[in-house]
Every structure is written in C-alpha cells, then in structure tokens.
Design a protein around this motif. Structure first.
Motif, PDB file in Angstrom:
ATOM      1  N   ARG A  71      38.827  37.929  50.700  1.00 50.72           N
ATOM      2  CA  ARG A  71      39.735  36.762  50.734  1.00 50.72           C
ATOM      3  C   ARG A  71      40.123  36.329  49.324  1.00 50.72           C
ATOM      4  N   PHE A  72      39.168  36.395  48.414  1.00 51.06           N
ATOM      5  CA  PHE A  72      39.481  36.075  47.021  1.00 51.06           C
ATOM      6  C   PHE A  72      40.528  37.045  46.493  1.00 51.06           C
ATOM      7  N   GLU A  73      40.333  38.332  46.723  1.00 51.90           N
ATOM      8  CA  GLU A  73      41.271  39.349  46.236  1.00 51.90           C
ATOM      9  C   GLU A  73      42.660  39.171  46.845  1.00 51.90           C
ATOM     10  N   THR A  74      42.728  38.840  48.119  1.00 51.04           N
ATOM     11  CA  THR A  74      44.027  38.585  48.758  1.00 51.04           C
ATOM     12  C   THR A  74      44.729  37.425  48.059  1.00 51.04           C
ATOM     13  N   TRP A  75      43.975  36.347  47.819  1.00 53.01           N
ATOM     14  CA  TRP A  75      44.539  35.191  47.120  1.00 53.01           C
ATOM     15  C   TRP A  75      44.979  35.565  45.706  1.00 53.01           C
ATOM     16  N   ARG A  76      44.127  36.282  44.989  1.00 49.19           N
ATOM     17  CA  ARG A  76      44.435  36.641  43.602  1.00 49.19           C
ATOM     18  C   ARG A  76      45.685  37.505  43.507  1.00 49.19           C
ATOM     19  N   LYS A  77      45.764  38.506  44.362  1.00 49.37           N
ATOM     20  CA  LYS A  77      46.925  39.397  44.315  1.00 49.37           C
ATOM     21  C   LYS A  77      48.203  38.645  44.664  1.00 49.37           C
ATOM     22  N   ALA A  78      48.120  37.749  45.642  1.00 45.57           N
ATOM     23  CA  ALA A  78      49.299  36.958  46.023  1.00 45.57           C
ATOM     24  C   ALA A  78      49.738  36.042  44.884  1.00 45.57           C
ATOM     25  N   SER A  79      48.787  35.602  44.068  1.00 49.50           N
ATOM     26  CA  SER A  79      49.124  34.713  42.959  1.00 49.50           C
ATOM     27  C   SER A  79      49.534  35.484  41.698  1.00 49.50           C
ATOM     28  N   GLY A  80      49.374  36.814  41.717  1.00 46.40           N
ATOM     29  CA  GLY A  80      49.805  37.644  40.587  1.00 46.40           C
ATOM     30  C   GLY A  80      49.006  37.436  39.317  1.00 46.40           C
ATOM     31  N   ARG A  81      47.736  37.123  39.465  1.00 49.07           N
ATOM     32  CA  ARG A  81      46.902  36.850  38.295  1.00 49.07           C
ATOM     33  C   ARG A  81      46.041  38.057  37.928  1.00 49.07           C
ATOM     34  N   ARG A  82      45.858  38.269  36.617  1.00 57.45           N
ATOM     35  CA  ARG A  82      44.988  39.344  36.146  1.00 57.45           C
ATOM     36  C   ARG A  82      43.535  38.935  36.296  1.00 57.45           C
ATOM     37  N   LEU A  83      42.689  39.941  36.514  1.00 60.16           N
ATOM     38  CA  LEU A  83      41.259  39.722  36.671  1.00 60.16           C
ATOM     39  C   LEU A  83      40.521  40.446  35.551  1.00 60.16           C
TER      40      LEU A  83
END
Length: 158
Positions: A71-83
């Motif tokens: 769920r975190f990864e889904t949110w992160r990818k949707a927000s276009g943020r680098r990890l």
C-alpha cells in the motif's frame, strides 16, 4: 500554517523499537519533515515508550500510516516521489546523492533492515560511511544524519 502539498518525508519500514520510532518522529517535528510508518510495527502507536520518546512533539509532525509495504508503494508511485533507502549495503555514500525536496528517505527495521524486495524498489540505496570494522549506526541516529544532509542540500534546514 500553509504547507506545500509534499515535502521531504521519513518513512519507517516496520519499526520494531518504540523508543527509536518516537525519537525519529520527534526529529521530524524539529526539522519540519513529514513521516510515515509502514506497518506492521512491533509496537502499538499508543505505546507509552513510543509516546515518551516522542514527547509532545508527536503532535507537531504529520504522520501517515500505511497498512503494508504494498500500500505504501502504491501511494508512493501514484505521488511520483523518489525513494532513497538508508542501508549498510548501499552502493552510494549519503554525501554523493543529490536530494530533491519531495524525496522519501526510508529506514528499515532495527532488527533486520529492509528486505530485498524493498531495497529493489528504492531509487537509491544510500550508506553512511563509518569506520571499519564497525557495522552500523543506530537507525534513529542514521535517520537524523541523513535528514540533515537532505535538508542542507535542498536549503530546507529550519
């Protein structure tokens, strides 16, 4: 107070020591950094050790909770943020990475770090150089060092 839609964020991957997590969120509050906790944590968020370490600073930090890594990864990818993952196995020294204002800095579990699937998902795997043969810093200390370096680079220090 008006805040930008997104800013530097510290994400804690399945933290298992309440005191470390509380201290990291206190650091986020002091530095003006948002935070996220990726469940499952090894303690309840209302745990007295967590609250004691965070003091009343926990009310001064924005903390998102994610039920799982997926769920975190889904949110992160949707927000276009680098990890950017902090790891003792990182191939890039922290000082050699160019941070951006909306990056996510991820720390792993105190007991086990981050699993391979999490490391593989990171856009960068960063290490803080330390003297051999020593293995690692406390995760909260490492997070603070990395946050200050990131904020210094993006001119975001308070």
């Amino acid at each position: 107070m008006n805040r930008p839609a997104a800013r530097l964020l510290l994400a804690l991957y399945q933290p298992d020591i309440a005191q470390n997590a509380g201290a990291m969120l206190r650091t986020c509050a002091c530095l003006g950094v948002d935070a996220a906790i990726i469940e499952p944590a090894g303690f309840r968020i209302g745990d007295s050790r967590f609250r004691r370490a965070g003091l009343d600073y926990l009310d001064a930090v924005s903390v998102a909770r994610h039920d799982s890594w997926d769920r975190f990864e889904t949110w992160r990818k949707a927000s276009g943020r680098r990890l950017a993952l902090l790891t003792t196995k990182g191939e890039t020294a922290l000082w050699d990475f160019g941070f951006r204002a909306h990056d996510i800095l991820l720390v792993g579990r105190e007991s086990a770090g981050a699993p391979d699937e999490v490391a593989a998902a990171a856009d960068a795997r960063l290490r803080i150089p330390i003297r051999p043969p020593l293995r690692s810093l406390n995760v909260g200390i490492a997070a603070a060092i990395a946050l200050v370096e990131a904020l210094r680079q993006i001119d975001g220090l308070p």
